[in-house]
Enzyme design. Structure first.
Site, mmCIF file in Angstrom:
data_model
loop_
_atom_site.group_PDB
_atom_site.id
_atom_site.type_symbol
_atom_site.label_atom_id
_atom_site.label_comp_id
_atom_site.label_asym_id
_atom_site.label_seq_id
_atom_site.Cartn_x
_atom_site.Cartn_y
_atom_site.Cartn_z
ATOM 1 N N VAL A 182 -10.073 -2.269 0.590
ATOM 2 C CA VAL A 182 -10.393 -3.681 0.382
ATOM 3 C C VAL A 182 -10.240 -4.486 1.672
ATOM 4 O O VAL A 182 -9.393 -4.189 2.509
ATOM 5 C CB VAL A 182 -9.528 -4.303 -0.738
ATOM 6 C CG1 VAL A 182 -9.906 -3.714 -2.092
ATOM 7 C CG2 VAL A 182 -8.045 -4.123 -0.470
ATOM 8 N N LYS A 191 -1.160 -1.785 -4.550
ATOM 9 C CA LYS A 191 -1.991 -0.590 -4.713
ATOM 10 C C LYS A 191 -1.059 0.610 -4.923
ATOM 11 O O LYS A 191 -0.815 1.401 -4.015
ATOM 12 C CB LYS A 191 -2.863 -0.400 -3.467
ATOM 13 C CG LYS A 191 -4.016 0.555 -3.678
ATOM 14 C CD LYS A 191 -4.772 0.880 -2.406
ATOM 15 C CE LYS A 191 -5.502 -0.265 -1.793
ATOM 16 N NZ LYS A 191 -6.327 0.170 -0.620
ATOM 17 N N ASP A 197 0.845 -1.187 0.000
ATOM 18 C CA ASP A 197 0.000 0.000 0.000
ATOM 19 C C ASP A 197 0.889 1.249 0.000
ATOM 20 O O ASP A 197 1.459 1.596 -1.018
ATOM 21 C CB ASP A 197 -0.911 -0.084 1.229
ATOM 22 C CG ASP A 197 -2.081 0.869 1.217
ATOM 23 O OD1 ASP A 197 -2.184 1.701 0.309
ATOM 24 O OD2 ASP A 197 -2.908 0.797 2.139
#
Length: 180
Positions: free
Chosen positions: A153, A129, A101
């Site tokens: 998510v 991501k 992330d």
């Protein structure tokens, strides 16, 4: 719980197929190298188990526990909660991660393992991501399950406040769930 999911991003079948592909690639790349798979707890548990079960060469496993999130926001600080249980000097390490992330946690983990004298350290992340990556994070995973958009998510180990990890799919959480 399912009624708090806006939509399913990845089905159970898609997850299973991609994990088998990644495990097959890792098996080829690490055949004869006796790697240690290092999982970053807790989110990686499902992915970790599935990768190791499908890996066809000798390997060992270990875990780290770090923390950088409160709710759905990164605190900006990474804390080591639990270190490794074995010496990794001269060993080939594959970090298994649930999601790449912001990059803070994974960069911290990578640097930590390199500092312990590993022969090599590579990253295998189930989800990537890139839109959330922090400036200055240069680490690139060698193995990526799926690149996903910047949506919140959950499922397949990923959580919101420790819930939703047990969903067999990757779902996008409804904003009203985490914006309250």
């Amino acid at each position: 719980m399912h009624n708090q999911i806006d939509h399913i991003l990845l089905t159970e079948e898609q997850i299973s197929a991609r994990v088998r592909e990644l495990a097959s690639q890792l098996s080829r790349d690490y055949d004869g190298k006796n790697p240690i798979f290092v999982g970053v707890l807790k989110g990686v548990v499902m992915f970790f188990s599935d990768i190791v079960r499908n890996f066809t060469a000798p390997c060992q496993i270990d875990f780290l526990s770090i923390s950088s999130y409160e709710g759905c926001n990164s605190t900006g600080n990474v804390k080591m909660l639990q270190g490794l249980s074995q010496d990794i000097t001269g060993r080939h390490i594959v970090i298994l991660e649930d999601i790449f992330d912001t990059g803070r946690s994974l960069s911290f983990t990578y640097d930590y393992l390199k500092s312990l004298g590993a022969a090599s350290v590579e990253v295998c992340t189930f989800l990537d991501k890139p839109e959330r990556r922090m400036p200055g994070v240069t680490l690139k995973p060698k193995y990526v399950g799926y690149t996903i958009p910047n949506e919140f998510v959950v499922g397949y180990g990923l959580d919101y406040n420790e819930y939703f990890r047990n969903l067999p799919y990757i779902g996008v959480l409804k904003p009203e769930v985490y914006q309250n």
